[in-house]
Design an enzyme around this catalytic site. Structure first.
Site, PDB file in Angstrom:
ATOM      1  N   GLY A   1      40.041  79.331  47.325  1.00 31.96           N
ATOM      2  CA  GLY A   1      38.907  78.433  46.691  1.00 31.96           C
ATOM      3  C   GLY A   1      39.045  77.093  46.850  1.00 31.96           C
ATOM      4  O   GLY A   1      39.557  76.735  47.939  1.00 31.96           O
ATOM      5  N   SER A   2      38.273  76.145  46.255  1.00 30.82           N
ATOM      6  CA  SER A   2      38.273  75.009  46.529  1.00 30.82           C
ATOM      7  C   SER A   2      39.630  74.198  45.985  1.00 30.82           C
ATOM      8  O   SER A   2      40.191  74.648  45.247  1.00 30.82           O
ATOM      9  CB  SER A   2      37.039  74.219  45.671  1.00 30.82           C
ATOM     10  OG  SER A   2      37.233  74.332  44.364  1.00 30.82           O
TER      11      SER A   2
ATOM     12  N   GLU B   1      45.210  79.394  48.870  1.00 29.77           N
ATOM     13  CA  GLU B   1      44.458  79.113  50.306  1.00 29.77           C
ATOM     14  C   GLU B   1      43.090  78.251  49.812  1.00 29.77           C
ATOM     15  O   GLU B   1      42.186  78.965  49.172  1.00 29.77           O
ATOM     16  CB  GLU B   1      44.123  80.461  50.911  1.00 29.77           C
ATOM     17  CG  GLU B   1      43.845  80.470  52.344  1.00 29.77           C
ATOM     18  CD  GLU B   1      42.503  80.026  52.644  1.00 29.77           C
ATOM     19  OE1 GLU B   1      42.153  78.837  52.800  1.00 29.77           O
ATOM     20  OE2 GLU B   1      41.420  80.947  52.639  1.00 29.77           O
ATOM     21  N   LEU B   2      43.206  77.101  50.092  1.00 28.45           N
ATOM     22  CA  LEU B   2      42.136  76.067  49.683  1.00 28.45           C
ATOM     23  C   LEU B   2      41.340  75.925  50.913  1.00 28.45           C
ATOM     24  O   LEU B   2      40.905  76.474  51.495  1.00 28.45           O
ATOM     25  CB  LEU B   2      42.852  75.043  49.007  1.00 28.45           C
ATOM     26  CG  LEU B   2      43.993  75.327  47.990  1.00 28.45           C
ATOM     27  CD1 LEU B   2      44.604  73.993  47.376  1.00 28.45           C
ATOM     28  CD2 LEU B   2      43.284  76.241  46.777  1.00 28.45           C
TER      29      LEU B   2
ATOM     30  N   CYS C   1      36.484  78.049  55.400  1.00 31.15           N
ATOM     31  CA  CYS C   1      37.341  77.027  55.258  1.00 31.15           C
ATOM     32  C   CYS C   1      37.833  76.832  56.572  1.00 31.15           C
ATOM     33  O   CYS C   1      38.441  75.568  56.614  1.00 31.15           O
ATOM     34  CB  CYS C   1      38.473  77.283  54.332  1.00 31.15           C
ATOM     35  SG  CYS C   1      39.190  78.898  54.473  1.00 31.15           S
TER      36      CYS C   1
ATOM     37  N   GLU D   1      35.420  68.652  52.991  1.00 34.40           N
ATOM     38  CA  GLU D   1      35.324  69.839  53.477  1.00 34.40           C
ATOM     39  C   GLU D   1      33.622  70.102  53.326  1.00 34.40           C
ATOM     40  O   GLU D   1      33.171  70.191  52.186  1.00 34.40           O
ATOM     41  CB  GLU D   1      35.797  70.978  52.676  1.00 34.40           C
ATOM     42  CG  GLU D   1      35.554  72.276  53.154  1.00 34.40           C
ATOM     43  CD  GLU D   1      36.429  73.376  52.577  1.00 34.40           C
ATOM     44  OE1 GLU D   1      36.795  74.303  53.215  1.00 34.40           O
ATOM     45  OE2 GLU D   1      36.633  73.622  51.379  1.00 34.40           O
TER      46      GLU D   1
END
Length: 479
Positions: free
Chosen positions: A233-234, A253-254, A287, A381
């Site tokens: 996520g963020s 996992e950003l 992402c 992002e």
């Protein structure tokens, strides 16, 4: 061919069984904005019960033979294949993902479980000599991997099938029970996954699929009975979870701010097709979506013209239409946020090459150039259909610009120069370098993850299985 139909309500899954304590979560069709279906929401009491079930299931899950874990995963492969059209349509509705992209994600879901089925019987250890000095003569070591125990998974909205699969499938492959919180905007894929898992003979408590509101889901993070947290996520949320999760192992996992470099010797027609895909596939909500396009000055003007012309041809509209390439963003709020970044960049001197208009949660595919180095559109992002063109004269300059980001997930390099390929691999501060393709490319068995603000750990079935296991060593003294 008629589209499948969805049910009006769906359950959660608690300790392997469907439960319908309420229908409190309304999930919308992201294109029409209408409620498509409702699901149950898990209370803190239900989450606590699920974690207790996972603790009870830890030992029987660890005792499952490799072939038994493989059989569960193969059942999932078979059933997901049978339910392919239903899964794709559900994804198209709840995520607003164009139907062809939705079908692609279902294919990856099946691939991910198939890879896990193969890897579940390949958990090897090693025999080690210990007699490296006189004091250890007569000693040897054997080590193997054991499941870490109950796991907590929190998955995002943008790939609600495949990113959930990258947590669930390796957990089953190694024998870890788990509790999962799917994204509230897109819970149905994970619920269908639970429905399929409920058809198997996994020990009671092996899994729970629990849609929950963020403010009521602290136990997924702070409960000490859980031995691993895997979150996608963020960055803001992810690093906060890591700070609060205590002693458990954490995999994050950003975000990303992915760049692609197009050198002067690149095949421009090929680079064009791949960059259009990387920047605007599923409305840029990835992402590793291409956000920064760094082009050699000798080809910059030509490539810019090609890219702008191609971007203007992309069809936007109803994701259920097979001609649609650009569908809706996940919400009006997210579209409005990115529209604000675009307007801010233009106000700061950037040139709007194409796009930039927004209606509801439909944001046009947008290209900018001349964006200031401190602009949000360039540094944060975007997570939407925005890409920014930049020019470079020297390859070292291009690599430095890629590395300027606080993120480091993947980068793409279009070049035919072998030495530049290895130079990029050595010097780029990212988890993966993709040559002659976009950073958006991923195959589900490769190590995938980032450095810097992009996270910790690696996905990809074999590598996730390593995170979900611990090494147990056996030392033997002989006679």
């Amino acid at each position: 061919m008629p589209m499948p139909t969805l049910k009006d309500t769906y359950p959660l899954y608690l300790n392997n069984k469907a439960a319908q304590p309420n229908t409190d979560l309304a999930v919308t069709d992201k294109f029409t904005g209408e409620v498509a279906f409702r699901t149950a929401l898990a209370s803190p009491e239900i989450i606590d019960e699920a974690i207790a079930g996972a603790v009870r299931a830890a030992e029987p899950m660890a005792r499952l033979a490799s072939y038994e874990r493989q059989a569960v995963l193969q059942h999932c492969v078979d059933r997901f294949t049978e339910r392919f059209d239903e899964l794709a349509y559900a994804l198209c509705v709840e995520a607003g993902k164009p139907i062809k992209d939705s079908e692609g994600e279902v294919t990856r879901l099946i691939d991910t479980f198939r890879i896990a089925a193969e890897e579940s019987v390949r958990m090897y250890g090693e025999v080690m000599p210990l007699d490296i000095s006189a004091r250890a003569k007569g000693y040897q070591s054997i080590w193997k991997r054991y499941p870490i125990g109950p796991c907590s998974f929190i998955s995002p909205f943008n790939f609600p099938l495949n990113l959930a699969a990258h947590k669930v499938a390796p957990a089953i492959a190694v024998g870890c029970p788990f509790v999962m919180k799917p994204a509230s905007k897109t819970p149905l894929g994970a619920i269908i996954m639970g429905e399929v898992l409920a058809e198997t003979d996994l020990p009671e408590g092996a899994f729970s699929i629990l849609p929950a509101r963020r403010d009521g889901a602290d136990l997924f993070t702070v409960d000490e009975r859980l031995k691993l947290l895997s979150f996608t996520g963020s960055p803001g949320v992810g690093w906060d979870l890591k700070a609060r999760c205590g002693k458990k192992k954490v995999v994050l996992e950003l975000g990303g701010n992915a760049a692609v470099v197009v050198d002067h010797d690149a095949d421009l027609d090929d680079a064009l097709e791949r960059i259009i895909f990387g920047a605007f596939y599923q409305s840029g909500q990835s992402c590793i979506g291409v956000q920064r396009i760094i082009v050699h000055e000798d080809i910059y003007d030509r490539f810019k013209d090609m890219l702008v012309a191609k971007t203007k041809t992309l069809v936007a509209g109803d994701p259920k239409d097979r001609d649609t390439f650009i569908g809706p963003m996940i919400s009006e709020g997210e579209a409005s946020r990115l529209k604000g970044w675009i307007d801010e960049a233009v106000a700061g001197g950037a040139t709007l090459l194409t796009g930039g208009s927004c209606k509801g949660n439909m944001l046009e595919a947008t290209l900018l150039e001349g964006v200031r180095k401190d602009a949000k559109a360039l540094n944060e992002e975007a997570f939407g259909p925005l890409a920014i063109l930049q020019k470079f004269a020297d390859f070292d300059e291009a690599l430095a610009e890629v590395n300027r980001s606080t993120f480091g997930l993947q980068a793409g390099i279009f070049t035919r120069d072998l030495f530049k390929m290895f130079d990029a691999w050595d010097r780029l501060e990212v988890g993966g370098v993709v040559i002659n393709d976009v950073p958006s490319y991923r195959v589900d068995n490769m190590p995938y993850g980032g450095v810097k603000d992009s996270g910790l750990g690696r996905e990809g079935i074999k590598f996730a299985m390593e995170d979900m296991t611990e090494i147990r060593n056996l030392v033997i003294r002989r006679g």
